[in-house]
Write a protein that holds these residues in place. Sequence first.
Motif, PDB file in Angstrom:
ATOM      1  N   THR A 134       0.825  -1.203   0.000  1.00  0.00           N
ATOM      2  CA  THR A 134       0.000   0.000   0.000  1.00  0.00           C
ATOM      3  C   THR A 134       0.864   1.260   0.000  1.00  0.00           C
ATOM      4  O   THR A 134       2.071   1.206   0.256  1.00  0.00           O
ATOM      5  N   ALA A 135       0.225   2.405  -0.233  1.00  0.00           N
ATOM      6  CA  ALA A 135       0.936   3.681  -0.208  1.00  0.00           C
ATOM      7  C   ALA A 135       1.499   3.955   1.180  1.00  0.00           C
ATOM      8  O   ALA A 135       2.628   4.452   1.324  1.00  0.00           O
ATOM      9  N   THR A 136       0.727   3.639   2.219  1.00  0.00           N
ATOM     10  CA  THR A 136       1.218   3.833   3.583  1.00  0.00           C
ATOM     11  C   THR A 136       2.412   2.928   3.867  1.00  0.00           C
ATOM     12  O   THR A 136       3.314   3.289   4.632  1.00  0.00           O
ATOM     13  N   GLY A 137       2.433   1.761   3.242  1.00  0.00           N
ATOM     14  CA  GLY A 137       3.546   0.839   3.435  1.00  0.00           C
ATOM     15  C   GLY A 137       4.870   1.401   2.970  1.00  0.00           C
ATOM     16  O   GLY A 137       5.935   1.037   3.481  1.00  0.00           O
ATOM     17  N   ILE A 138       4.814   2.315   1.989  1.00  0.00           N
ATOM     18  CA  ILE A 138       6.045   2.923   1.482  1.00  0.00           C
ATOM     19  C   ILE A 138       6.759   3.681   2.594  1.00  0.00           C
ATOM     20  O   ILE A 138       7.939   3.480   2.859  1.00  0.00           O
ATOM     21  N   VAL A 139       6.028   4.572   3.237  1.00  0.00           N
ATOM     22  CA  VAL A 139       6.645   5.398   4.272  1.00  0.00           C
ATOM     23  C   VAL A 139       6.880   4.594   5.546  1.00  0.00           C
ATOM     24  O   VAL A 139       7.831   4.866   6.287  1.00  0.00           O
ATOM     25  N   ARG A 140       6.069   3.587   5.804  1.00  0.00           N
ATOM     26  CA  ARG A 140       6.261   2.780   7.009  1.00  0.00           C
ATOM     27  C   ARG A 140       7.603   2.056   6.970  1.00  0.00           C
ATOM     28  O   ARG A 140       8.334   2.015   7.961  1.00  0.00           O
ATOM     29  N   ASP A 141       7.932   1.472   5.830  1.00  0.00           N
ATOM     30  CA  ASP A 141       9.212   0.765   5.704  1.00  0.00           C
ATOM     31  C   ASP A 141      10.380   1.712   5.937  1.00  0.00           C
ATOM     32  O   ASP A 141      11.351   1.371   6.618  1.00  0.00           O
ATOM     33  N   GLU A 142      10.282   2.895   5.360  1.00  0.00           N
ATOM     34  CA  GLU A 142      11.365   3.866   5.478  1.00  0.00           C
ATOM     35  C   GLU A 142      11.509   4.364   6.914  1.00  0.00           C
ATOM     36  O   GLU A 142      12.621   4.432   7.464  1.00  0.00           O
ATOM     37  N   ALA A 143      10.372   4.700   7.528  1.00  0.00           N
ATOM     38  CA  ALA A 143      10.405   5.208   8.903  1.00  0.00           C
ATOM     39  C   ALA A 143      10.849   4.127   9.883  1.00  0.00           C
ATOM     40  O   ALA A 143      11.551   4.411  10.862  1.00  0.00           O
ATOM     41  N   ARG A 144      10.447   2.891   9.621  1.00  0.00           N
ATOM     42  CA  ARG A 144      10.832   1.804  10.520  1.00  0.00           C
ATOM     43  C   ARG A 144      12.344   1.626  10.546  1.00  0.00           C
ATOM     44  O   ARG A 144      12.941   1.405  11.612  1.00  0.00           O
TER      45      ARG A 144
END
Length: 677
Positions: free
Chosen positions: A221-231
């Motif tokens: 998902t689109a949210t998954g993009i930033v989640r991976d980076e922030a994690r």
Amino acid sequence: MYELSHWRSYNYKKLSEIKTVKRCSKKRIETFNNAIIMLDTETSKKSVEHGQANHVVAFTISIRSKRENICTLYGNKPTEAVKCLNKILKAMQGDKTIVYIHNLSYDWVFLRLFLMEEYGSPVKQLNTKPHYPIVIEFANGLILKDSYILAQKSLERWAKDMDVEHKKAVGKWDYDMIRSQDHDFTPEELEYIEHDTLAGVECIEALQLQLHKRIYSMPYTATGIVRDEARKIGKQYQAHDHFSKVSSDFTVYKLLEQCFHGGYTHANRYMINETITDPVICRDFTSSYPYVMLTEKYPVTKFHQYKSMVSIDELINNSDRYAFITKLVLVKPRLKDDLTIMPVLQASKCIRSINAVIDNGRILCAGYVEIYVTDITLKLIRDQYHWDDHVCIENYYSKKDYLPKWFTDYIFDLFRQKSELKGSDPLNYMLAKAKLNSCYGMCVQKAISDDILEDYLTGEYSITNNYNPDKYAEYVNNRNKFLPYQWGVFVTEYAMQNLFILGSFCEKWIYSDTDSVYGIGWDEDKVNEYNKSCLMKLKANGYDSITVNGKDYILGVAELDKTCIEYRVLGAKRYCYRDKEDKELHITVAGVPKKGVNSLKDDINNFAKGAIFSGEISGKLQHTYIMSGEIYIDEQGNETGDSIDLSPCDYLLDDITVEDWMSIFDKVIEVQVYDDI
């Protein structure tokens, strides 16, 4: 060299040259075919009548690897699409092959019986809600993934935003034409179906390169993009350990869910169904949610029990240092002033109410109310309402402080990227914008998701509720979790508080929607002072404006969005205006496409209760699922399975008039509050 070919004519041996990539885990090593593949279908009605079964009349499969388009294969029948997939899978060497479909929820219905006849039932399926799968995996290694939920936009818009070589060939396919599966494509039709999947694989590769991802590690998902980076960043600062310390127990989590609300959307009940010709100016916050994440204090410890029964004043007086959640009990609440046109008490969030008088979802007065709220909403309620009696019970508190610096630095860096890339690098700008908007979304994902399962025999879905302490414990202990839910709850609270501040700067507050205010008679001095205060709050936390080509970009400020020379509103998500710049009418009506405005015949007074937005004009479609449960050949020889019928759907506009509201509000409410309430 790229080739457009009928699926029967293609030399599939060429695909054997596609390399594989390995994904290693503790359990096994898997190989993925390192190609970007997209599948798309076009469908047709069987007759002009609505609500009947449809069938597939065209499919394309485009394949791209090493930044080059390899081929687009096409055909007519769903069995041919499966045979084509088989040839592709057999020609490549990897264990698993990912095939994207833009809007998988639609194509899956048409293809499901044909795919399962060949490959058996899926071994894995993830759904966001019934009829909305985002990934489907078969035992043979074929993985279908939805690219729409990743892009969060139509293929036409995505291709334009990513500025890829091939764009959607808009207008070259007649969707009203009745076709059969022996249809010969015209050059225009062939260009249309070819460009759909070519644009898709090019967009996916462009995104993959920007994210530095392998084919198997692309987020769903689109949210998954930033989640991976922030994690990844958070791991350097022990973000999960902090998450575990902050996350409260299951009881408190349930209360936080009760407190959570979306954006505040409401209309001035005194202006409903009235044509306003005074200039209505809309001001819009710049990145409202990211701004409050950088400037406000949040609950940074576990929530602990507070006194069992306290007053509103006690909680508010301590709210500078502590965040509170409480069950607020009000006896005979009513607005202090009948002219309060943006009530804050949300009827749908009340766990109990008696004789509530509701204005478009907000309570004007009631005999009795119970609602879970935070200290921020408590302040707004105290400002707006009188009551005969009240008490705050089930009280919990947490120490307030700013969000971790690594997280706020990350948010601000995304805002910087968005500002610097605007107008110069469309691809990276859209990515930075999507990431920035997702920072809040990461914080409000529910800890416990329902199991949404498809019955592969009937196509029906069942929902299993997993809402229990054990599932919540799994969530808290999951090493991939790093952002506490309570932060997201308070983000919307602070944003709503700022919305009410902004709304107070105009003589007539007409309409509000999450991060924008439509009003008449703005006090420009107050707006300017507010904007200055935004920059001061940012600087106090170590952030500043971003200057690009002489223009300053500042988080949180209220900027001029548009001026309306005509305006009518009928309720939340139901308004119409004529823009000063283009002199055109525009509508926002939940469920009606923007081009439905043409039903008004350029007369804003036609935007009224009883108005009908023609589906033929607006493009609004009614989805009818037709689950046959078996594959059959119709009278014209078309292979048919399950399908969706899309038919134009009219929309009847409704409202509540001032007279309707006044007749309700003026009633004398006599309520008996029982002892057991």
